[in-house]
Motif scaffolding. Structure first.
Motif, short mmCIF file in Angstrom:
data_model
loop_
_atom_site.label_atom_id
_atom_site.label_comp_id
_atom_site.label_asym_id
_atom_site.label_seq_id
_atom_site.Cartn_x
_atom_site.Cartn_y
_atom_site.Cartn_z
N ASN A 131 2.77 -10.80 -15.16
CA ASN A 131 2.86 -10.67 -13.71
C ASN A 131 3.74 -9.49 -13.31
O ASN A 131 3.44 -8.77 -12.35
N ASP A 132 4.82 -9.28 -14.05
CA ASP A 132 5.70 -8.13 -13.79
C ASP A 132 4.97 -6.80 -14.03
O ASP A 132 5.21 -5.81 -13.34
N MET A 133 4.08 -6.80 -15.00
CA MET A 133 3.31 -5.58 -15.29
C MET A 133 2.44 -5.20 -14.09
O MET A 133 2.24 -4.02 -13.81
N ARG A 134 1.94 -6.21 -13.37
CA ARG A 134 1.14 -5.94 -12.17
C ARG A 134 2.02 -5.29 -11.10
O ARG A 134 1.62 -4.31 -10.46
N LYS A 135 3.25 -5.82 -10.90
CA LYS A 135 4.14 -5.24 -9.90
C LYS A 135 4.51 -3.80 -10.26
O LYS A 135 4.54 -2.92 -9.39
N ILE A 136 4.77 -3.55 -11.53
CA ILE A 136 5.11 -2.19 -11.98
C ILE A 136 3.93 -1.24 -11.75
O ILE A 136 4.12 -0.09 -11.33
N ALA A 137 2.71 -1.73 -12.01
CA ALA A 137 1.53 -0.89 -11.79
C ALA A 137 1.38 -0.55 -10.31
O ALA A 137 1.09 0.60 -9.95
N PHE A 142 1.82 3.25 -5.81
CA PHE A 142 2.32 3.63 -4.48
C PHE A 142 3.25 4.85 -4.55
O PHE A 142 3.27 5.67 -3.62
N LYS A 143 4.00 4.98 -5.63
CA LYS A 143 4.83 6.18 -5.80
C LYS A 143 3.96 7.43 -5.87
O LYS A 143 4.26 8.46 -5.24
#
Length: 198
Positions: A131-137, A142-143
């Protein structure tokens, strides 16, 4: 008359079967008898090939992510569409998976986080990692979009990443609550309003 040699089971096919039974019944709801029946492998063969039940569950999660989650993240990061089209496509793809009759209902990763919290910290940690990998992606996406001038001047890229990563999880929870497709699409429409302010 001599007995024939035992039928050899393809480990990949066995892991696919184990993934589906875990996905359908959850960790606690899946017994070793279920796994033996689903995979066609006897208990000794299962242990020898995959390890204990927790290890097999972790491998099933990894397979689930590699087959679907990683593809979605790659599509997000490499999209040439507008920001709104890209994010909508991501959320719609998740919703599509919820209503795919060929697979068990819900998101296997979300099911893992909810079921394993406080009881199976090792497995819950694995679910949270994906799930954290999705947030990082989302954050990376967005960056990059901000750098290319695709977002508004005051865009909060971290806030957007956390919000849309959270919406992906919420879709899974809505599915577990029995939300129909029309209401889920309305939820996605509402989530997209956030990008009107960027």
């Amino acid at each position: 008359m001599s007995r024939g040699r035992p039928r050899k089971i393809d480990p990949e096919m066995a892991l696919e079967a184990a993934k589906n039974i875990f996905w359908q019944k959850g960790f606690d709801g899946t017994s070793m008898a279920d796994l033996v029946e689903a995979t066609g492998m006897a208990k000794p063969g299962l242990y020898a090939t995959f390890g204990d039940k927790e290890t097999l569950y972790a491998k099933a999660l990894e397979k689930y992510f590699s087959e679907g989650g990683s593809r979605l993240l790659d599509e997000l990061l490499n999209s040439k569409l507008t920001v709104k089209e890209t994010v909508r496509n991501f959320l719609t793809s998740i919703a599509d998976g919820m209503f795919d009759k060929a697979t068990p209902s819900g998101c296997f990763l979300t099911n893992c986080v909810v079921e394993c919290e406080n009881e199976l910290p090792k497995l819950e940690k694995i679910g949270r990692k994906y799930n954290d990998m999705r947030k990082i992606a989302f954050l990376d996406y967005f960056k990059a979009a901000d750098k290319e001038g695709k977002l508004g001047v005051k865009a909060d890229v971290l806030g957007l990443a956390e919000f849309y990563s959270g919406q992906a999880l919420t879709l899974a929870v809505l599915d577990k609550a029995g939300t129909d497709r029309k209401r889920m699409e309305r939820f996605i429409d509402t989530a997209m309003i956030v990008l009107d302010d960027t």
